[in-house]
Design an enzyme around this catalytic site. Structure first.
Site, short mmCIF file in Angstrom:
data_model
loop_
_atom_site.label_atom_id
_atom_site.label_comp_id
_atom_site.label_asym_id
_atom_site.label_seq_id
_atom_site.Cartn_x
_atom_site.Cartn_y
_atom_site.Cartn_z
N THR A 187 7.94 -15.88 -31.45
CA THR A 187 6.69 -16.24 -30.73
C THR A 187 5.83 -15.01 -30.40
OG1 THR A 187 7.82 -16.02 -28.61
CG2 THR A 187 7.78 -18.22 -29.60
N LYS A 188 6.30 -13.82 -30.68
CA LYS A 188 5.62 -12.63 -30.17
C LYS A 188 4.37 -12.27 -31.00
CE LYS A 188 8.47 -11.92 -26.76
NZ LYS A 188 9.26 -13.16 -26.68
N ASN A 189 3.54 -11.37 -30.44
CA ASN A 189 2.26 -11.01 -31.08
C ASN A 189 2.48 -10.45 -32.49
OD1 ASN A 189 1.57 -11.55 -28.43
ND2 ASN A 189 -0.04 -10.01 -28.36
#
Ligand code: PLP
Length: 390
Positions: A187-189
């Site tokens: 889910t991270k950038n």
């Protein structure tokens, strides 16, 4: 808005994976070298250059990065590590894993980050490190935290799982403190599926975290499998197996090239949400302090006390009924049975975290979000607020 968008709804998150990344991973799989090797080395160098940090060491997750960093700074039995109550379990679990005691502090009402005043009150002679978490991508007050750490002879280890790319007083997160830990979870950038990175200032620490994160073996231990390598190695520290694969690094390298454009997309979505919700006084919108660069990993709104006929749970359910995925960041640690028991942490000690927890909702925010999805989120939030206004 098309019927398809309404029917499909919008998930809380969808990873932003390009065809080039799929090809790069496939090419690595065909190359004959799939575990830690040349791609990891390249990824570390490119990441350090992006941050402006002297070095970066890749690991298998941010959880691994935190554990290695705590061990490398010799946080252990009898030591205290001050961290925020409003974080993911990994932040505190790794402190316990290292043998030290997490000392939890309350948060600021506007950023949801650790309150420097509470940190000051929590400092003791046993404070070995301060572990700030830049919640949702909004940097903590790093100058005050750095000063407190220095005056107590403590290390600063940043949990930057949410904060790539971010800055504090124009300095990149990752180039400020002793050690900084990033996450490349799905889910991270920036994502590699699972993965993490440690950046640091002190060149000696680079070798130390490299050793500890790879069996306590000399940093280039993986070279023993290459033509140039030798079969011989020595274990010089107690270490762990936290290395990143070349398949993940191949993806990470291309994600890094797209980081600026992915970030621009996040900022555009944030600007659209800000303007679309500006007239909804039942909502408190997230704001970045003027001296920070916000990574906008999360868009966390709060429901103004008493403004709606539904509570936070009702709000989440109403959005789910309209096909919108949401989340809550975070369930404060003292609300988990394990931490309540292990640390004796009680809600009454954390009044701000309690208030924030009761009222916060994270809306979908991801760089792969289409304009249509963005409009769907906006329409759904406006609809739920209007339908439930007191
Ligand atoms: C604040 C925070 N710290 C640490 C982690 C752990 O990251 P990872 O899943 O890469 O181990 C997360 C994961 O979501 C997180 O949100």
């Amino acid at each position: 808005m098309s019927d398809a968008a309404v029917q499909k709804g919008v998930p809380f998150c969808r990873p932003d994976v390009s065809a080039a990344e799929v090809e790069a991973v496939a090419e690595t799989m065909r190359s004959g070298w799939i575990t830690t090797g040349p791609k990891v080395k390249k990824f570390e160098e490119a990441f350090a250059a992006e941050i402006g940090a002297p070095w970066a060491v890749a690991v298998s997750s941010c959880t691994a990065a935190l554990h290695v960093s705590l061990v490398a700074t010799e946080c252990g039995a009898g030591d205290e590590v001050i961290t925020t109550v409003n974080t993911f379990t990994a932040t505190a679990a790794t402190i316990i894993q290292a043998g030290a005691k997490p000392v939890l502090v309350d948060i600021e009402e506007d950023t949801f980050n650790m309150d420097p005043l509470a940190v000051e009150r929590a400092c003791t002679v046993r404070t070995k490190a301060i572990l700030p978490v830049h919640l949702g991508g909004h940097p903590c007050e790093m100058d005050r935290i750095g000063t407190l750490a220095k005056s107590h002879g403590a290390a600063v280890i940043e949990d930057a799982a949410h904060s790539l790319p971010a800055s504090f007083r124009k300095k990149s997160i990752g180039a400020i403190s002793d050690l900084t830990c990033f996450s490349f979870y799905a889910t991270k950038n920036l994502t590699t599926g699972e993965g993490g990175m440690i950046t640091g200032i002190d060149p000696a620490m680079r070798d130390r975290v490299g050793l500890i994160g790879y069996h306590g073996m000399s940093r280039d231990g993986w070279r023993r499998y290459l033509d140039k390598g030798s079969w011989y190695y020595e274990i010089v520290e107690h270490g762990f197996k936290y290395n990143l694969t070349d398949m993940a690094a191949a993806m990470g390298l291309l994600q890094l090239e797209r980081l600026a454009s992915m970030q621009k997309r996040r900022e555009a979505i944030v600007a659209a949400f800000d303007s679309a919700f500006a007239d909804l006084d039942a909502l408190i919108l997230p704001r970045a302090r003027p001296h920070v660069g916000h990574a906008w990993h999360l868009y966390i709104i709060r429901l103004r006390d008493g403004a709606l006929r539904i509570d936070r749970e009702g709000f989440i359910r109403a959005l789910a009924d309209r096909g919108i995925g949401t989340s809550v960041h975070f369930i404060p640690l003292y609300r988990h049975p394990f931490y309540r028991k292990a640390l004796g942490a009680e809600p009454s000690s954390f009044p701000v975290a309690e208030r924030v927890f009761a009222s916060c909702v994270s809306l979908p925010l991801f760089s792969a979000m289409t304009d249509e999805e963005m409009s769907t989120v906006i329409a759904a939030v406006r609809d739920v607020v209007k339908a439930n206004r007191r």
